[in-house]
Write an enzyme that holds these catalytic residues in place. Structure first.
Site, PDB file in Angstrom:
ATOM      1  N   HIS A  55       0.911  -1.082  -0.024  1.00  0.00           N
ATOM      2  CA  HIS A  55       0.024   0.090  -0.022  1.00  0.00           C
ATOM      3  C   HIS A  55       0.792   1.185  -0.011  1.00  0.00           C
ATOM      4  O   HIS A  55       1.924   1.318   0.297  1.00  0.00           O
ATOM      5  CB  HIS A  55      -0.870  -0.027   1.270  1.00  0.00           C
ATOM      6  N   GLU A  57       0.942   3.903   1.881  1.00  0.00           N
ATOM      7  CA  GLU A  57       1.452   4.221   3.282  1.00  0.00           C
ATOM      8  C   GLU A  57       2.845   3.405   3.677  1.00  0.00           C
ATOM      9  O   GLU A  57       3.790   3.997   4.356  1.00  0.00           O
ATOM     10  CB  GLU A  57       0.339   4.247   4.421  1.00  0.00           C
ATOM     11  N   CYS A  80      -5.918   1.808   5.863  1.00  0.00           N
ATOM     12  CA  CYS A  80      -6.872   0.429   6.155  1.00  0.00           C
ATOM     13  C   CYS A  80      -6.750   0.070   7.498  1.00  0.00           C
ATOM     14  O   CYS A  80      -5.526   0.186   7.857  1.00  0.00           O
ATOM     15  CB  CYS A  80      -6.377  -0.609   4.887  1.00  0.00           C
ATOM     16  N   CYS A  90      -2.395  -0.840   7.182  1.00  0.00           N
ATOM     17  CA  CYS A  90      -1.734   0.417   7.414  1.00  0.00           C
ATOM     18  C   CYS A  90      -1.711   1.296   8.570  1.00  0.00           C
ATOM     19  O   CYS A  90      -0.816   2.059   8.989  1.00  0.00           O
ATOM     20  CB  CYS A  90      -2.069   1.452   6.205  1.00  0.00           C
ATOM     21  N   ALA A 169     -18.426  12.454 -44.650  1.00  0.00           N
ATOM     22  CA  ALA A 169     -19.531  11.752 -44.917  1.00  0.00           C
ATOM     23  C   ALA A 169     -19.393  10.408 -45.310  1.00  0.00           C
ATOM     24  O   ALA A 169     -20.417   9.528 -45.115  1.00  0.00           O
ATOM     25  CB  ALA A 169     -20.591  12.467 -46.021  1.00  0.00           C
TER      26      ALA A 169
END
Length: 323
Positions: A55, A57, A80, A90, A169
């Protein structure tokens, strides 16, 4: 006493920019950014790594080492608080590191955390400041959209002439925009888990829908087609409402005109990105199909401009859906 200063907002905005390094490789985890600041100097930085671990952190704390003690931590998402076989929470790592403050951009909607990370930091005597940072929310848009609505965050891209055409077109469309704009499109593709076009575009153009920027080729998103017919080399959905089945946080829709209109009519587009070339086509193919607006008033108040830039001769504009 916790003091919310302008520098808090600036550091969180910087952490949000850092978080982009993790997108979309961190999926299904959110792409989080984290900065550890001591005496006005960054001593640790991190972003969610591929596959979701480490993660942000954890990466920042590893870089900071002992300098994290007494420092300010800026995390775009609440740390978390739940245990995982893939690594410690974390919140526990932060409590062990003993920073002075943890400034948080967004509460984690995951019920396993959802405010518990903040509560545990407070209980451990560490100031936890929820700033409600819009930069953090924007950097986590896919994760937050998936949590709130059970579907990916949708960006619709349109490349058109000044008079709103995407082709002559006869269908000739290479190239409406210049090289710089096309490279920018590839950088946007690299931030998405999945990319989608309509069945007509798929059959007419056989688009590669990959990322062709040096060093980012491995960021090519999964290819999806909006069609009721079977496709051999891409996955399909039959209607825009089926996007919940796409295992992604960020879906990048490139059209064509009917696919774009169908997503707009279903009100599933959160971000609109328009590349406008300084050319006039006249009697060409329009960028959008019909939107079935009952009255003009229904078209107003839906889109807020959030970004504009010049890409060579072309203009890029981004708009966020207001809800």
């Amino acid at each position: 006493m916790t003091i919310k200063t302008p520098s808090d907002a600036r550091w969180l905005a910087a952490a949000a920019r850092l978080a982009l390094r993790g997108r979309p490789a961190s999926s299904p985890n959110p792409a989080v950014g984290c900065l550890i600041v001591r005496n006005g100097r960054v001593v640790g930085r991190g972003w969610t790594q591929p596959g979701g671990r480490p993660h942000a952190e954890a990466m920042a704390l590893e870089m900071a080492g002992d300098a994290a003690t007494g420092a300010d931590v800026y995390a775009t998402l609440e740390p978390c608080a739940h245990q995982s076989p893939r690594g410690p929470a974390c919140t526990d790592r932060l409590i062990e590191a003993r920073p002075a403050r943890v400034v948080i951009g967004q509460v984690d909607p995951d019920p396993r955390t959802a405010g518990q990370g903040i509560e545990r930091l407070h209980a451990a005597g560490i100031e936890a400041v929820l700033l409600g940072c819009p930069h953090s929310a924007a950097s986590l848009a896919g994760y937050l959209t998936r949590a709130a609505f059970g579907r990916p965050h949708v960006t619709l891209k349109l490349a058109m002439s000044l008079d709103g055409c995407i082709a002559l077109a006869d269908g000739t469309s290479q190239w409406i925009t210049g090289e710089a704009a096309r490279a920018h499109v590839h950088s946007r593709r690299a931030l998405a888990d999945a990319i989608l076009v309509g069945g007509g575009t798929w059959r007419a153009d056989s688009p590669r829908l990959d990322v062709r920027l040096p060093g980012l080729e491995d960021r090519s998103p999964a290819r999806w087609v909006l069609t009721s017919q079977p496709i051999e080399s891409a996955q399909t959905i039959a209607a825009p409402a089926d996007i919940a089945a796409i295992p992604a946080q960020y879906l990048y829709v490139e059209g064509g005109a009917q696919a774009a209109a169908s997503f707009l009519e279903a009100d599933l587009v959160e971000r609109l990105e328009i590349y406008r070339a300084p050319i006039l086509i006249g009697d060409g193919l329009r960028a959008l199909g019909g939107l079935n607006l009952a009255e003009l008033a229904h078209a107003h108040g839906r889109w807020q401009p959030v970004e504009t830039r010049q890409l060579g001769a072309d203009t890029f504009e981004a708009f966020a859906r207001t809800r």
